[in-house]
Scaffold this motif. Structure first.
Motif, PDB file in Angstrom:
ATOM      1  N   ILE A 322       0.870  -1.176   0.000  1.00 17.59           N
ATOM      2  CA  ILE A 322       0.000   0.000   0.000  1.00 17.59           C
ATOM      3  C   ILE A 322       0.910   1.229   0.000  1.00 17.59           C
ATOM      4  N   SER A 323       0.588   2.216  -0.803  1.00 20.52           N
ATOM      5  CA  SER A 323       1.383   3.446  -0.770  1.00 20.52           C
ATOM      6  C   SER A 323       0.495   4.640  -1.084  1.00 20.52           C
ATOM      7  N   HIS A 324       0.849   5.782  -0.513  1.00 19.16           N
ATOM      8  CA  HIS A 324       0.083   7.015  -0.683  1.00 19.16           C
ATOM      9  C   HIS A 324       1.018   8.177  -0.990  1.00 19.16           C
ATOM     10  N   ILE A 325       0.446   9.239  -1.540  1.00 21.24           N
ATOM     11  CA  ILE A 325       1.193  10.461  -1.801  1.00 21.24           C
ATOM     12  C   ILE A 325       1.153  11.330  -0.551  1.00 21.24           C
ATOM     13  N   TRP A 326       2.313  11.797  -0.136  1.00 16.37           N
ATOM     14  CA  TRP A 326       2.440  12.724   0.990  1.00 16.37           C
ATOM     15  C   TRP A 326       3.148  13.973   0.494  1.00 16.37           C
ATOM     16  N   THR A 327       3.006  15.056   1.237  1.00 22.76           N
ATOM     17  CA  THR A 327       3.838  16.237   0.998  1.00 22.76           C
ATOM     18  C   THR A 327       4.446  16.686   2.317  1.00 22.76           C
ATOM     19  N   VAL A 328       5.620  17.262   2.218  1.00 24.17           N
ATOM     20  CA  VAL A 328       6.312  17.781   3.392  1.00 24.17           C
ATOM     21  C   VAL A 328       6.928  19.126   3.026  1.00 24.17           C
ATOM     22  N   SER A 329       6.922  20.057   3.969  1.00 28.98           N
ATOM     23  CA  SER A 329       7.578  21.343   3.727  1.00 28.98           C
ATOM     24  C   SER A 329       9.077  21.128   3.559  1.00 28.98           C
ATOM     25  N   ALA A 330       9.701  22.047   2.859  1.00 28.35           N
ATOM     26  CA  ALA A 330      11.131  21.901   2.577  1.00 28.35           C
ATOM     27  C   ALA A 330      11.977  21.919   3.832  1.00 28.35           C
ATOM     28  N   ASP A 331      11.415  22.431   4.938  1.00 32.29           N
ATOM     29  CA  ASP A 331      12.151  22.434   6.196  1.00 32.29           C
ATOM     30  C   ASP A 331      11.829  21.226   7.061  1.00 32.29           C
ATOM     31  N   GLY A 341      -6.596   5.128   1.119  1.00 34.78           N
ATOM     32  CA  GLY A 341      -7.263   3.961   0.557  1.00 34.78           C
ATOM     33  C   GLY A 341      -6.320   2.795   0.373  1.00 34.78           C
ATOM     34  N   GLU A 342      -6.884   1.639   0.066  1.00 33.21           N
ATOM     35  CA  GLU A 342      -6.088   0.430  -0.141  1.00 33.21           C
ATOM     36  C   GLU A 342      -5.611   0.404  -1.587  1.00 33.21           C
ATOM     37  N   LEU A 343      -4.659   1.263  -1.879  1.00 36.66           N
ATOM     38  CA  LEU A 343      -4.210   1.535  -3.237  1.00 36.66           C
ATOM     39  C   LEU A 343      -2.692   1.625  -3.253  1.00 36.66           C
ATOM     40  N   ILE A 344      -2.138   1.651  -4.464  1.00 38.37           N
ATOM     41  CA  ILE A 344      -0.724   1.939  -4.645  1.00 38.37           C
ATOM     42  C   ILE A 344      -0.636   3.221  -5.459  1.00 38.37           C
ATOM     43  N   ASP A 345      -0.303   4.314  -4.800  1.00 35.89           N
ATOM     44  CA  ASP A 345      -0.126   5.597  -5.464  1.00 35.89           C
ATOM     45  C   ASP A 345       1.370   5.881  -5.574  1.00 35.89           C
ATOM     46  N   ASN A 346       1.839   6.153  -6.805  1.00 39.54           N
ATOM     47  CA  ASN A 346       3.267   6.311  -7.072  1.00 39.54           C
ATOM     48  C   ASN A 346       3.516   7.488  -8.010  1.00 39.54           C
ATOM     49  N   TRP A 347       4.779   7.809  -8.206  1.00 37.02           N
ATOM     50  CA  TRP A 347       5.257   8.749  -9.214  1.00 37.02           C
ATOM     51  C   TRP A 347       4.524  10.095  -9.190  1.00 37.02           C
ATOM     52  N   PRO A 348       4.586  10.830  -8.068  1.00 38.17           N
ATOM     53  CA  PRO A 348       3.981  12.163  -8.076  1.00 38.17           C
ATOM     54  C   PRO A 348       4.753  13.118  -8.979  1.00 38.17           C
ATOM     55  N   THR A 349       4.048  14.032  -9.606  1.00 41.79           N
ATOM     56  CA  THR A 349       4.662  15.066 -10.437  1.00 41.79           C
ATOM     57  C   THR A 349       3.850  16.337 -10.283  1.00 41.79           C
ATOM     58  N   TRP A 350       4.514  17.473 -10.132  1.00 43.36           N
ATOM     59  CA  TRP A 350       3.841  18.748  -9.882  1.00 43.36           C
ATOM     60  C   TRP A 350       3.493  19.445 -11.192  1.00 43.36           C
ATOM     61  N   SER A 351       2.383  20.186 -11.157  1.00 42.39           N
ATOM     62  CA  SER A 351       2.124  21.129 -12.239  1.00 42.39           C
ATOM     63  C   SER A 351       3.059  22.326 -12.057  1.00 42.39           C
ATOM     64  N   PRO A 352       3.367  23.060 -13.130  1.00 41.49           N
ATOM     65  CA  PRO A 352       4.353  24.149 -13.014  1.00 41.49           C
ATOM     66  C   PRO A 352       3.919  25.277 -12.097  1.00 41.49           C
TER      67      PRO A 352
END
Length: 924
Positions: A322-331, A341-352
């Motif tokens: 199971i994997s999820h997308i997280w975000t963390v501040s640069a500090d 959810g019971e999912l595999i979320d991978n390869w995040p990519t940001w919009s510009p």
């Protein structure tokens, strides 16, 4: 903790205010380890006198279960998603006969908002005024419990919900809820709990001024591609020292993963031992960003503003990933989960603009006997950067993986079936641009949006490659016999970072220059094709050998309701001699076909219609061939078999299909089928041509005829008729108009179905294989193929049926995916005139027929990126609808112009054709 909570709740059993509408007495159940979910329930729990019960995340505590039964609780509000409270908790509550309402947000902020929305107007104050309408809202920090704990009693008296914030900002979920309340009420009383360190005045003022999350994360269309800012390119020196001399290992770690550059190029983020680290671009100054907690963190990528990092947090859940997308501040602060959810979320990519994140989602839980995930699908999801409004681009279709948004935000690149695809950011207008791309390698755009870096190859033989977004000008950047993952382009456009997976299991992060060498194969006459059956190069890795010995098991299977009342030897004579002679002669003796027949009718266990495949015109499915292999497994050693041909009784069936592979004796066996479509019972039918065609699928070639494409053919004008013509074993087809009285062109065919058609004889009986197919299979040598890159060239072609060591095919590369092919056809071999009365297909009732109307030169184009049914090969003059103006063979003096080239047959000496090729100065 659950025990104490249950004991405290007991005195409340007699209160009448525990009911929840028609759902009866209600209690709140929350995780004993995630305090925020329990505390946001405080105001409405106090207002409604609902006990708040805490339980471990993975199970319902026995004391809580006892309380729910003894207190007569009829309804439970479950706080948080399955990562906070597992499905087992919900199931255990339901097993008590208690109904459940789960509040599951993508983040703790979202869960708080969902709680506020759930109780809107549900209670009333002493004057009968509805409560929790949003006219007053409580706000406290999310990560420290004390303020929220003290807020609950007061907010209950004020009939106000509690939502959450961070010290430095009001998150998007919270801002959206407050925005909605401000839209419904003239004034909203915002009660902030805690001092400036809890929720800063700057954060409140920024929200009210629309400068931060509340404004930036407002609802918007994920397909909007308009971005005001142009992507910047930093000075070359900003991303570190020279890497022109070769790859530079960035950090001295043997377990470093997925490096990605900060927008100012001063740092990279990477994974080591399950933790996130940052490092300066010269390898110094390593800092721990997110420590390891037993999960595995990977796939980190910096936001365009450099303030946040998106990454993947994965863990093993009872043998399932199971994997999820997280975000963390640069500090390192504000480390938040964004998907659930019971999912595999991978390869995040940001919009510009930093407002959206695209990522790859894999669905399905559990595995089958072959280790394949059950009910699995892979597709791209786009959401706001705070996890709101997730939108799946194309679930339920072909698998899409490894997304990457272009620097201007207008395009999405991703991998589908080992092809690099480009679409707009909403997923529409998708087109295939680059073939043979590793799905697990990841993609990265150059800062100017002109090129894409990717990984090509399999196992330990992979390379970092860059190519123009049109698929041209490929350059190999790094190819050292290693497994490579996650190439990431530096913001200055000068460097690419990636990591390797080495034989000892170690992972090392490298930085290389982004220049590289132009690939030796570009431009070239051998364009890369699909990984499945292909019109290009190389042949897929799974195929049976096309040269040397091909050991071919032959299995005969009938059915309880479609029995064969004749011997397998009689059936074999209707196809096997033809298959052997055709393939060995087509290969010019380079393929030795050895049959390993199992001469008994294997009786299927079910009627034939139990094996039908509805999606393939009701033909016998691959399950039928797999069943035949199972029935024959004790008698044959499949470890010594290259391909299995399953033959069903031709007295009941006709046609053929390719099956893929099945497991037998611990190996994967390629299978193919002859006689797969139910036909009227009758005499035995010849099936040699069909079997040869299906076997060649097992060598890697695809169908060339336009099945699945509806060509709207106009009615032939007076005095003319449509004539169908087909070329090669894999059936390159077209139709052209001929005069009614030109009887030399056709024979009249009458089938057992009673259908009569005007066709050139070789539409069903294969002619000589195409030169292109023979080159793919390795049956034409490099010396027999003239690859033409000059503006003018002349080539003398020997007949493809019997080349005598000279040139048998000319090829003109148009780009990295398309080629013009030119070959000579003489009345030799299977292009010689044919007499139906001499044998062949017994369905044909007419007699003599020419295989060729006249000798000449066949010209066609190849698009190696197209698959079966999509016209990967087209005869010159075919605009894409399967129609041409005239019989396709060019005689001396004839010419055709296509794609900026004019091909003219300048001479015919009876043995060879001489052809001139001239490139126009401008392509029409």
């Amino acid at each position: 903790m659950p025990t104490a909570t249950a004991q405290v709740a007991r005195p409340l059993r007699s209160t009448r205010r525990e009911t929840w509408g028609g759902l009866g007495r209600t209690a709140i159940v929350a995780s004993g380890e995630v305090f925020a979910d329990a505390l946001v329930a405080g105001p409405f729990a106090a207002r409604g006198s609902h006990p708040v019960l805490l339980t471990p995340p993975g199970e319902l505590h026995t004391n809580v279960a006892d309380y729910l039964e003894s207190a007569g609780i009829e309804h439970v509000v479950l706080m948080g998603g399955t990562s906070a409270l597992a499905e087992a908790v919900e199931t255990a509550i339901a097993d008590l006969g208690v109904s459940v309402t789960r509040l599951a947000g993508a983040t703790r902020y979202d869960t708080a908002v969902k709680a506020a929305e759930l109780v809107t107007g549900r209670y009333s104050d002493a004057e009968g005024t509805p409560c929790f309408t949003g006219s007053t809202i409580g706000l406290s920090r999310a990560r420290v419990p004390f303020d929220a704990f003290s807020a609950a009693p007061l907010l209950a008296r004020l009939c106000a919900p509690l939502v959450l914030a961070d010290p430095a900002q009001v998150p998007a979920d919270t801002a959206a809820y407050v925005d909605a309340a401000r839209g419904e009420h003239d004034t909203v009383g915002l009660r902030v709990f805690g001092g400036n360190a809890a929720v800063s005045q700057d954060a409140i003022e920024a929200y009210l001024g629309g400068k931060e999350a509340g404004a930036d994360e407002a609802e918007e269309d994920e397909t909007d591609a308009n971005v005001d800012a142009e992507p910047g390119v930093l000075p070359a020196e900003s991303c570190g020292g020279s890497v022109d001399d070769g790859p530079v290992q960035l950090v001295p770690s043997t377990n470093a993963w997925d490096p990605a550059w900060s927008p100012d190029c001063s740092q990279l983020v990477y994974t080591q031992d399950g933790a996130l680290w940052t490092v300066n671009n010269d390898g110094t100054g390593r800092k721990l960003l997110v420590p390891s907690d037993g999960s595995r963190r990977y796939g980190a990528v910096w936001s365009p503003l450099g303030d946040r990092i998106a990454y993947v947090n994965g863990y093993n859940d009872d043998g399932d990933w199971i994997s999820h997308i997280w975000t963390v501040s640069a500090d390192g602060r504000h480390n938040n989960q964004r998907t659930s959810g019971e999912l595999i979320d991978n390869w995040p990519t940001w919009s510009p603009d930093g407002k959206r994140i695209a990522f790859q989602r894999v669905t399905g839980r559990g595995f089958d006997e072959y280790g394949r995930r059950l009910d699995s699908d892979r597709y791209i999801v786009v959401m706001t950067s705070y996890g709101n409004n997730p939108r799946a681009l194309s679930p339920g279709g072909s698998w899409e993986e490894s997304p990457a948004l272009s620097p201007d935000g207008s395009k999405l690149a991703y991998v589908s079936n080992s092809d690099l695809m480009l679409s707009n950011v909403g997923g529409s207008n998708a087109r295939r641009v680059i073939a043979d791309v590793s799905w697990e390698g990841g993609l990265s755009w150059s800062p100017d949006g002109e090129r894409i870096a990717f990984v090509r190859g399999y196992g330990n033989q992979t390379a970092v490659v860059s190519a123009g977004v049109d698929g041209y000008d490929e350059k190999v950047l790094f190819d050292e016999g290693l497994r490579i993952r996650a190439p990431r382009w530096s913001p200055d456009g000068q460097r690419i970072a990636f990591h390797t997976v080495e034989d000892d299991g170690g992972r090392r992060v490298y930085v290389i220059g982004a220049g590289g060498e132009a690939a030796a194969s570009a431009p070239d006459c051998r364009p890369r094709g699909l990984r499945t059956t292909t019109a290009g190069f190389p042949l897929p890795s799974w195929t049976a050998p096309s040269k040397g010995t091909l050991r071919l098991a032959v299995l005969f299977m009938d059915f309880p309701d479609a029995e064969a009342d004749y011997t397998t030897h009689e059936e074999a004579e209707l196809g096997l001699p033809y298959v052997e002679e055709f393939l060995e002669s087509a290969s010019y003796g380079q393929l030795d076909v050895v049959f390993v027949p199992h001469h008994e009718w294997l009786r299927a266990e079910e009627p034939y219609d139990a094996y039908l495949e509805p999606t393939v015109a009701s033909g016998l499915s691959s399950r039928a061939s797999a069943h035949a292999v199972t029935l024959a497994n004790d008698a044959l050693d499949f470890t010594r078999i290259d391909l299995a041909l399953v033959v069903f009784p031709s007295a009941h069936f006709s046609g053929g299909l390719s099956s893929g592979s099945v497991e037998a004796d611990g190996v994967s066996v390629i299978t193919t089928r002859a006689n797969t479509f139910k036909d009227a019972p009758g005499p035995l039918r010849w099936w040699g041509g069909v079997a040869a065609h299906e076997i060649v699928h097992g060598l890697g070639l695809l169908d060339l005829y336009p099945y699945g494409i509806a060509h709207q053919r106009e009615e032939a004008p007076a005095g003319r008729r449509w004539i169908h013509t087909s070329w090669g074993l894999m059936r390159l087809q077209a139709a052209f108009l001929a005069a009614d009285d030109d009887h030399r062109l056709t024979v009249r065919w009458e089938f057992t179905s009673g259908k009569v058609a005007d066709v050139l004889f070789s539409s069903w009986t294969p002619r000589e294989m195409l030169a292109w197919s023979r080159w793919q299979l390795g049956w034409l040598s490099e010396a027999q193929v003239e690859c033409i890159n000059d503006a003018e060239a002349t080539v003398t072609l020997e007949p493809i049926a019997e080349p005598d060591g000279g040139v048998a095919m000319a090829a003109v590369p148009l780009n990295s995916r398309e080629v013009i092919v030119i070959e000579s056809r003489r009345k030799l071999g299977r292009d010689a005139d044919f007499d139906a009365s001499d044998g062949g297909d017994p369905d044909i009732v007419s007699g003599p027929s020419p295989q060729l109307v006249h000798e000449g030169v066949l010209v066609y184009t190849v698009d190696a990126r197209l698959g079966s049914g999509a016209l990967p090969l087209k005869i010159a003059g075919d605009p894409g609808n399967g129609q041409i103006d005239d019989y396709p063979l060019l005689e001396a003096g004839d010419s055709v112009t296509l794609r900026g080239y004019t091909i003219t047959v300048t001479a015919d000496d009876g043995e060879t054709h001489t052809v001139s090729i001239t490139r126009s100065t401008t392509e029409p």
